[in-house]
Enzyme design. Structure first.
Site, PDB file in Angstrom:
ATOM      1  N   SER A   1       0.822  -1.206   0.000  1.00  0.00           N
ATOM      2  CA  SER A   1       0.000   0.000   0.000  1.00  0.00           C
ATOM      3  C   SER A   1       0.861   1.264   0.000  1.00  0.00           C
ATOM      4  CB  SER A   1      -0.913   0.018   1.227  1.00  0.00           C
ATOM      5  OG  SER A   1      -0.151   0.285   2.394  1.00  0.00           O
TER       6      SER A   1
ATOM      7  N   ASP B   1      -1.446  -1.096  -3.663  1.00  0.00           N
ATOM      8  CA  ASP B   1      -2.766  -0.928  -3.068  1.00  0.00           C
ATOM      9  C   ASP B   1      -2.980   0.513  -2.602  1.00  0.00           C
ATOM     10  OD1 ASP B   1      -5.241  -1.804  -1.998  1.00  0.00           O
ATOM     11  OD2 ASP B   1      -4.338  -2.108  -0.034  1.00  0.00           O
ATOM     12  N   HIS B   2      -4.154   1.062  -2.897  1.00  0.00           N
ATOM     13  CA  HIS B   2      -4.547   2.410  -2.447  1.00  0.00           C
ATOM     14  C   HIS B   2      -3.489   3.454  -2.790  1.00  0.00           C
ATOM     15  CE1 HIS B   2      -8.362   1.826  -0.415  1.00  0.00           C
ATOM     16  NE2 HIS B   2      -7.891   0.726   0.127  1.00  0.00           N
TER      17      HIS B   2
ATOM     18  N   ASP C   1      -6.412   4.962  -6.365  1.00  0.00           N
ATOM     19  CA  ASP C   1      -7.391   5.435  -5.391  1.00  0.00           C
ATOM     20  C   ASP C   1      -7.552   6.950  -5.495  1.00  0.00           C
ATOM     21  OD1 ASP C   1      -9.064   5.971  -3.304  1.00  0.00           O
ATOM     22  OD2 ASP C   1      -7.864   4.968  -1.770  1.00  0.00           O
TER      23      ASP C   1
ATOM     24  N   HIS D   1     -12.290  -0.492   6.860  1.00  0.00           N
ATOM     25  CA  HIS D   1     -10.854  -0.690   7.052  1.00  0.00           C
ATOM     26  C   HIS D   1     -10.488  -0.712   8.538  1.00  0.00           C
ATOM     27  CE1 HIS D   1     -10.602   0.769   2.820  1.00  0.00           C
ATOM     28  NE2 HIS D   1      -9.600  -0.079   2.777  1.00  0.00           N
TER      29      HIS D   1
ATOM     30  N   ASN E   1      -9.409  -8.504   0.023  1.00  0.00           N
ATOM     31  CA  ASN E   1      -8.214  -7.878   0.583  1.00  0.00           C
ATOM     32  C   ASN E   1      -8.199  -8.022   2.104  1.00  0.00           C
ATOM     33  OD1 ASN E   1      -8.005  -6.976  -2.055  1.00  0.00           O
ATOM     34  ND2 ASN E   1      -7.658  -4.849  -1.514  1.00  0.00           N
TER      35      ASN E   1
ATOM     36  N   THR F   1      -5.277  -5.921   8.200  1.00  0.00           N
ATOM     37  CA  THR F   1      -5.246  -5.688   9.646  1.00  0.00           C
ATOM     38  C   THR F   1      -5.275  -6.993  10.439  1.00  0.00           C
ATOM     39  OG1 THR F   1      -6.325  -3.535   9.373  1.00  0.00           O
ATOM     40  CG2 THR F   1      -6.432  -4.549  11.564  1.00  0.00           C
TER      41      THR F   1
END
Length: 293
Positions: free
Chosen positions: A50, A83-84, A105, A177, A227, A230
């Site tokens: 990310s 990612d993002h 994103d 998230h 995805n 965490t």
């Protein structure tokens, strides 16, 4: 084994109505753990890096190159994905380094600017053979534009996909998230409507807060790329805490990082099996009945 295109993993999962696992890399130890999980199960895996992770490490190339090397040396089918990503320069750097796909994103921008930004970067990536994911209908758990109650409208999503040319779309269906408890309940009716409306695979962000059975029901309803970050980070940290609590005199970080790496490998392997187990016809009928209401 050479790197596997993200498209091949996601498209195959969509056709088989299983989940395409996409787990986030935080540092080299988690990348090693995730590759180990893929090798133990023989199942495909998308390794994700990310923008937050890139910022933590100070630049894109060192961890990205290490992750690419692990993927290329692995016996498992592995893709590497950004990612993002909000900055165009990071997209350019990642694709130049050998990453095969990116999540653009621009969701914090007004709709028209989101479309324009995403379309321009998608065209640039497609010229270089890279796969593009984007986001519409804010996914919960982030500051500012991201609202926990947000939902993606199927009609707007179809217009967005047609206007941008993206290959996959992250949608807001009830996940959030950074959840530390796996208690989220997803909108399966909306997932089914989005799958019917859109020609591209659906992506679930914030999957750490979704329990196993709910993930499987979401896949049955039409979700494809799953995805997870965490939850696996929590497994890593929990292992380190237990090891240090058991022996506060430890100094060599390898002695507490190694069991943490193994804990993540075990949990990632378990999740790979969960996501790749086809939904039984009886479960599918239950999901479809629920969708029809």
């Amino acid at each position: 084994m050479p790197l596997v295109p993200t498209a091949s993993i996601v498209d195959a999962a969509r056709d088989a109505r299983v989940g395409a696992a996409a787990f986030n890399v935080i540092h080299l130890e988690t990348a090693e753990a995730l590759v180990t999980a893929a090798e133990r199960t023989g199942l495909p895996l998308v390794l994700q890096i990310s923008e937050n992770c890139i910022r933590y490490h100070g630049s894109l190339l060192p961890l990205t190159r290490a992750t690419l090397a692990l993927a290329e040396e692995s016996s498992a089918p592995i893709a590497v994905h950004l990612d993002h990503i909000t900055e165009a320069e990071l997209v350019h750097q990642g694709i130049a380094a050998g990453v095969g796909s990116v999540m653009v994103d621009a969701s914090a921008l007004p709709y028209e600017r989101n479309v324009a930004t995403t379309a321009a970067l998608t065209a640039w990536c497609h010229e270089r053979g890279a796969y593009v994911e984007a986001e519409l209908g804010e996914v919960g758990g982030k500051d500012g534009v991201h609202a926990p109650g947000a939902r993606t409208d199927p009609t707007e999503a179809l217009s967005f996909v047609r206007a941008t040319g993206v290959d996959a779309l992250a949608v807001a269906v009830g996940s959030s998230h950074a959840m530390r408890e796996r208690t989220a309940e997803l909108d399966k009716d909306l997932i089914a409507a989005l799958r019917t409306a859109l020609p591209v695979p659906l992506v679930l962000h914030g999957s750490s807060g979704v329990p196993d059975d709910e993930l499987r029901r979401a896949i049955a309803a039409g979700m494809t790329k799953i995805n997870i970050s965490t939850h696996l980070v929590s497994v890593f940290t929990g292992s380190i805490r237990r090891t240090l609590d058991a022996d506060p005199s430890l100094v060599d970080s390898r002695k507490y990082v190694k069991p943490a790496r193994e804990a993540v490998a075990q949990e990632a392997a378990r999740l790979l099996e969960v996501l790749n187990t086809p939904v039984a016809s009886s479960e599918l009928q239950v999901a479809e009945t629920s969708v029809r209401g």
